[in-house]
Design an enzyme around this catalytic site. Structure first.
Site, PDB file in Angstrom:
ATOM      1  N   HIS A  99      46.704  32.941  41.471  1.00  0.00           N
ATOM      2  CA  HIS A  99      45.852  32.419  40.403  1.00  0.00           C
ATOM      3  C   HIS A  99      46.208  30.971  40.078  1.00  0.00           C
ATOM      4  O   HIS A  99      45.328  30.169  39.766  1.00  0.00           O
ATOM      5  CB  HIS A  99      45.948  33.289  39.150  1.00  0.00           C
ATOM      6  N   LYS A 103      36.277  45.732  36.215  1.00  0.00           N
ATOM      7  CA  LYS A 103      36.545  44.403  35.653  1.00  0.00           C
ATOM      8  C   LYS A 103      35.495  43.418  36.162  1.00  0.00           C
ATOM      9  O   LYS A 103      35.214  43.352  37.344  1.00  0.00           O
ATOM     10  CB  LYS A 103      37.948  43.925  36.047  1.00  0.00           C
ATOM     11  N   LYS A 106      43.374  51.637  44.851  1.00  0.00           N
ATOM     12  CA  LYS A 106      42.886  50.938  43.656  1.00  0.00           C
ATOM     13  C   LYS A 106      42.347  51.961  42.658  1.00  0.00           C
ATOM     14  O   LYS A 106      42.620  51.876  41.460  1.00  0.00           O
ATOM     15  CB  LYS A 106      41.810  49.916  44.018  1.00  0.00           C
ATOM     16  N   ARG A 133      48.391  49.260  35.874  1.00  0.00           N
ATOM     17  CA  ARG A 133      47.345  48.576  36.612  1.00  0.00           C
ATOM     18  C   ARG A 133      47.753  47.127  36.911  1.00  0.00           C
ATOM     19  O   ARG A 133      47.245  46.521  37.849  1.00  0.00           O
ATOM     20  CB  ARG A 133      46.018  48.630  35.832  1.00  0.00           C
ATOM     21  N   ASN A 164      48.252  43.286  40.476  1.00  0.00           N
ATOM     22  CA  ASN A 164      48.346  41.830  40.516  1.00  0.00           C
ATOM     23  C   ASN A 164      49.503  41.346  41.378  1.00  0.00           C
ATOM     24  O   ASN A 164      49.887  40.184  41.304  1.00  0.00           O
ATOM     25  CB  ASN A 164      48.487  41.268  39.095  1.00  0.00           C
ATOM     26  N   HIS A 217      40.593  33.050  47.735  1.00  0.00           N
ATOM     27  CA  HIS A 217      41.340  34.048  46.964  1.00  0.00           C
ATOM     28  C   HIS A 217      42.355  34.815  47.831  1.00  0.00           C
ATOM     29  O   HIS A 217      43.540  34.865  47.512  1.00  0.00           O
ATOM     30  CB  HIS A 217      40.383  35.013  46.273  1.00  0.00           C
ATOM     31  N   HIS A 221      49.567  37.921  42.803  1.00  0.00           N
ATOM     32  CA  HIS A 221      48.468  37.194  42.162  1.00  0.00           C
ATOM     33  C   HIS A 221      48.897  36.121  41.164  1.00  0.00           C
ATOM     34  O   HIS A 221      48.090  35.275  40.806  1.00  0.00           O
ATOM     35  CB  HIS A 221      47.515  38.174  41.471  1.00  0.00           C
ATOM     36  N   GLU A 228      43.837  48.501  31.616  1.00  0.00           N
ATOM     37  CA  GLU A 228      45.040  47.697  31.784  1.00  0.00           C
ATOM     38  C   GLU A 228      45.882  47.633  30.524  1.00  0.00           C
ATOM     39  O   GLU A 228      46.320  46.564  30.092  1.00  0.00           O
ATOM     40  CB  GLU A 228      44.659  46.264  32.206  1.00  0.00           C
ATOM     41  N   GLU A 269      44.123  40.485  50.567  1.00  0.00           N
ATOM     42  CA  GLU A 269      44.008  41.532  49.548  1.00  0.00           C
ATOM     43  C   GLU A 269      44.399  42.885  50.143  1.00  0.00           C
ATOM     44  O   GLU A 269      45.050  43.702  49.488  1.00  0.00           O
ATOM     45  CB  GLU A 269      42.570  41.547  49.034  1.00  0.00           C
ATOM     46  N   ARG A 280      22.947  45.151  25.787  1.00  0.00           N
ATOM     47  CA  ARG A 280      24.234  45.776  25.440  1.00  0.00           C
ATOM     48  C   ARG A 280      24.716  46.740  26.511  1.00  0.00           C
ATOM     49  O   ARG A 280      25.452  47.682  26.242  1.00  0.00           O
ATOM     50  CB  ARG A 280      24.155  46.494  24.096  1.00  0.00           C
TER      51      ARG A 280
HETATM   52  N1  LIG Z   1      36.841  41.877  39.159  1.00  0.00           N
HETATM   53  C1  LIG Z   1      37.888  42.042  39.922  1.00  0.00           C
HETATM   54  O1  LIG Z   1      38.626  43.018  39.771  1.00  0.00           O
HETATM   55  C2  LIG Z   1      38.167  41.041  41.007  1.00  0.00           C
HETATM   56  C3  LIG Z   1      39.127  41.321  41.964  1.00  0.00           C
HETATM   57  C4  LIG Z   1      39.328  40.419  42.992  1.00  0.00           C
HETATM   58  C5  LIG Z   1      38.599  39.243  43.035  1.00  0.00           C
HETATM   59  N2  LIG Z   1      37.675  38.994  42.081  1.00  0.00           N
HETATM   60  C6  LIG Z   1      36.877  37.756  42.130  1.00  0.00           C
HETATM   61  O2  LIG Z   1      36.174  37.731  43.362  1.00  0.00           O
HETATM   62  C7  LIG Z   1      35.930  36.374  43.720  1.00  0.00           C
HETATM   63  C8  LIG Z   1      36.225  36.203  45.192  1.00  0.00           C
HETATM   64  O3  LIG Z   1      35.408  37.090  45.918  1.00  0.00           O
HETATM   65  P1  LIG Z   1      35.134  36.874  47.482  1.00  0.00           P
HETATM   66  O4  LIG Z   1      36.392  36.592  48.137  1.00  0.00           O
HETATM   67  O5  LIG Z   1      34.338  38.026  47.905  1.00  0.00           O
HETATM   68  O6  LIG Z   1      34.303  35.527  47.536  1.00  0.00           O
HETATM   69  P2  LIG Z   1      32.748  35.189  47.338  1.00  0.00           P
HETATM   70  O7  LIG Z   1      32.096  36.205  46.499  1.00  0.00           O
HETATM   71  O8  LIG Z   1      32.680  33.787  46.931  1.00  0.00           O
HETATM   72  O9  LIG Z   1      32.167  35.331  48.822  1.00  0.00           O
HETATM   73  C9  LIG Z   1      32.600  34.459  49.822  1.00  0.00           C
HETATM   74  C10 LIG Z   1      31.432  33.822  50.579  1.00  0.00           C
HETATM   75  O10 LIG Z   1      30.903  34.749  51.508  1.00  0.00           O
HETATM   76  C11 LIG Z   1      29.493  34.845  51.359  1.00  0.00           C
HETATM   77  N3  LIG Z   1      29.146  36.199  51.755  1.00  0.00           N
HETATM   78  C12 LIG Z   1      29.306  37.337  51.047  1.00  0.00           C
HETATM   79  N4  LIG Z   1      28.973  38.396  51.785  1.00  0.00           N
HETATM   80  C13 LIG Z   1      28.590  37.926  52.990  1.00  0.00           C
HETATM   81  C14 LIG Z   1      28.151  38.543  54.192  1.00  0.00           C
HETATM   82  N5  LIG Z   1      28.082  39.882  54.284  1.00  0.00           N
HETATM   83  N6  LIG Z   1      27.834  37.764  55.239  1.00  0.00           N
HETATM   84  C15 LIG Z   1      27.947  36.421  55.163  1.00  0.00           C
HETATM   85  N7  LIG Z   1      28.377  35.781  54.056  1.00  0.00           N
HETATM   86  C16 LIG Z   1      28.693  36.526  52.989  1.00  0.00           C
HETATM   87  C17 LIG Z   1      29.257  34.497  49.932  1.00  0.00           C
HETATM   88  O11 LIG Z   1      27.932  34.054  49.728  1.00  0.00           O
HETATM   89  C18 LIG Z   1      30.280  33.405  49.708  1.00  0.00           C
HETATM   90  O12 LIG Z   1      29.805  32.192  50.175  1.00  0.00           O
HETATM   91  C19 LIG Z   1      36.768  35.535  42.804  1.00  0.00           C
HETATM   92  O13 LIG Z   1      35.927  34.951  41.853  1.00  0.00           O
HETATM   93  C20 LIG Z   1      37.707  36.523  42.137  1.00  0.00           C
HETATM   94  O14 LIG Z   1      38.070  36.130  40.836  1.00  0.00           O
HETATM   95  C21 LIG Z   1      37.446  39.859  41.081  1.00  0.00           C
HETATM   96 ZN   LIG Z   2      42.750  39.701  44.156  1.00  0.00          ZN
END
Ligand SMILES: NC(=O)c1ccc[n+]([C@@H]2O[C@H](COP(=O)([O-])OP(=O)(O)OC[C@H]3O[C@@H](n4cnc5c(N)ncnc54)[C@H](O)[C@@H]3O)[C@@H](O)[C@H]2O)c1
Ligand SMILES: [Zn+2]
Length: 348
Positions: free
Chosen positions: A230, A134, A204, A219, A223, A252, A226, A214, A176, A112
């Site tokens: 999305h 989030k 942020k 907040r 987006n 993304h 986005h 949100e 981003e 939990r």
């Molecule tokens: N929770 C939130 O508020 C929020 C906000 C934005 C995005 N997201 C989510 O984040 C995800 C996208 O994240 P991302 O763009 O970081 O992609 P990701 O987490 O898939 O990472 C991209 C790639 O880079 C690799 N990688 C990570 N760090 C590395 C490093 N230091 N050196 C070499 N390789 C590395 C990973 O293994 C992966 O293959 C999506 O699922 C999205 O929905 C969430």
């Molecule tokens: Zn984003």
């Protein structure tokens, strides 16, 4: 190491975000004092060693959006249980947004809720995913449909980690960053990288503090860009044919860059901004090294259908758009305007 600290002021849930090269070496200082074990959630490609200063075990999850699933949560939580992770212990995520979303959500529901510290290793994670609490996973029916608000105990944005990122990931993350240039960080694209990250984190954090869950809508401005992003991601579900890398424009940050370019054009269609603002958007994206495109073969009707289903859309098509009063949520946008703006977009 010289790090910049940004505090997310959320009372008893408040925490520090440390930004800079080598920030990961502060991990042992930021794990909760009561923790005796650390479950380190990461991916093989991340290849970044961390030392929580207590007994730790690595839990390696797979790569890509497909791994953001309830199955991964079950596997992690079962692993935590076999490791003997207790309520007082800590989950440490080391990775990009996939890892912080999955690891954060596992931490939010295991026992939990156990503490989580994010060591963010991609730009997207550093300026966005790791900040604000989030977290969650996808369902076959849609992205991020199951999740929680679970604030971390601390976030370490180690900009040294970005050196190891594939070029495409690095550039994509700037999509981003570009978003924040329009949300109050003018000139952002010209700052050194560490300062860019710290500035984005501060913006942020301010949005999160104002509207933690949100509820009041502010907040939602995060987006910006986005709604289309999305839809692009949903249409391709982030993976190329046969599980290969996502097609051009589908990472993304790439999709966000396209979404920003589109949002400026839609705002112009609706008479909310002039050519100068559209050019501003194009310039910032260009200076960030981004070339926004609709993914090759994108089906406009499919994109519009996905945008109608956006969770922010209560009735009709809803977007975050620039305008005379700044950036705000605009409801009830006509499909004709959306299609016309999509058609203005550079093709893939
Ligand atoms: N929770 C939130 O508020 C929020 C906000 C934005 C995005 N997201 C989510 O984040 C995800 C996208 O994240 P991302 O763009 O970081 O992609 P990701 O987490 O898939 O990472 C991209 C790639 O880079 C690799 N990688 C990570 N760090 C590395 C490093 N230091 N050196 C070499 N390789 C590395 C990973 O293994 C992966 O293959 C999506 O699922 C999205 O929905 C969430
Ligand atoms: Zn984003």
């Amino acid at each position: 190491v010289s790090l910049q600290a940004v505090r997310v002021e959320l009372g008893e849930r408040g925490y520090e975000v440390l930004v800079g090269r080598g920030a990961r070496h502060r991990l042992a200082h930021v794990v909760p004092e009561r923790a005796r074990k650390a479950a380190v959630v990461t991916q093989a490609a991340v290849g970044l060693a961390v030392d929580a200063g207590i007994e730790q075990r690595r839990f390696v999850i797979g790569d890509g959006e497909g791994e953001k699933s309830l199955r991964t949560i079950e596997e992690l939580c079962r692993g935590f249980a076999r490791f003997g992770l207790s309520r007082d212990d800590v989950v440490v995520t080391v990775g990009g947004g996939v890892v912080t979303d999955v690891g954060g959500f596992a931490a939010s529901c295991y026992h939990r809720g156990v503490a989580v510290v994010h060591v963010a290793t991609t730009l997207v994670a550093q300026v966005d995913a790791a900040i604000g609490g989030k977290c969650g996973v996808n369902l076959p029916e849609g992205k991020n449909l199951v999740g929680a608000f679970w604030q971390p105990a601390a976030v370490l944005c180690d900009t040294e980690a970005l050196d190891g990122l594939p070029k495409r990931e690095r550039v994509s993350g700037l999509g981003e960053v570009a978003k924040y240039a329009f949300l109050g960080a003018e000139g952002l694209e010209r700052l050194p990288l560490d300062d860019q990250v710290a500035r984005c984190v501060a913006i942020k954090a301010a949005f999160v503090v104002e509207d933690e869950r949100e509820r009041r809508g502010r907040r939602a401005l995060l987006n910006y860009g986005h709604t289309l992003a999305h839809a692009i991601e949903a249409a391709s579900f982030g993976e190329g044919p046969g599980g290969g890398p996502p097609p051009p424009g589908c990472l993304h940050g790439e999709a966000v860059a396209t979404g920003l370019c589109f949002a400026a054009r839609l705002a112009r269609r609706l008479g909310r901004v002039g050519d100068d603002r559209v050019e501003d958007h194009d310039r910032v994206l260009r200076e960030c090294g981004l070339s926004p495109i609709l993914p090759p073969g994108a089906d406009l009707s499919e994109l519009v259908a996905f945008m109608r289903r956006d969770k922010k859309a209560r009735g009709g098509l809803t977007f975050v758009l620039d305008g005379p009063r700044g950036i705000e949520v605009v409801e009830g946008v006509s499909e004709a305007a959306v299609r016309a703006a999509l058609e203005e977009m550079p093709p893939g």
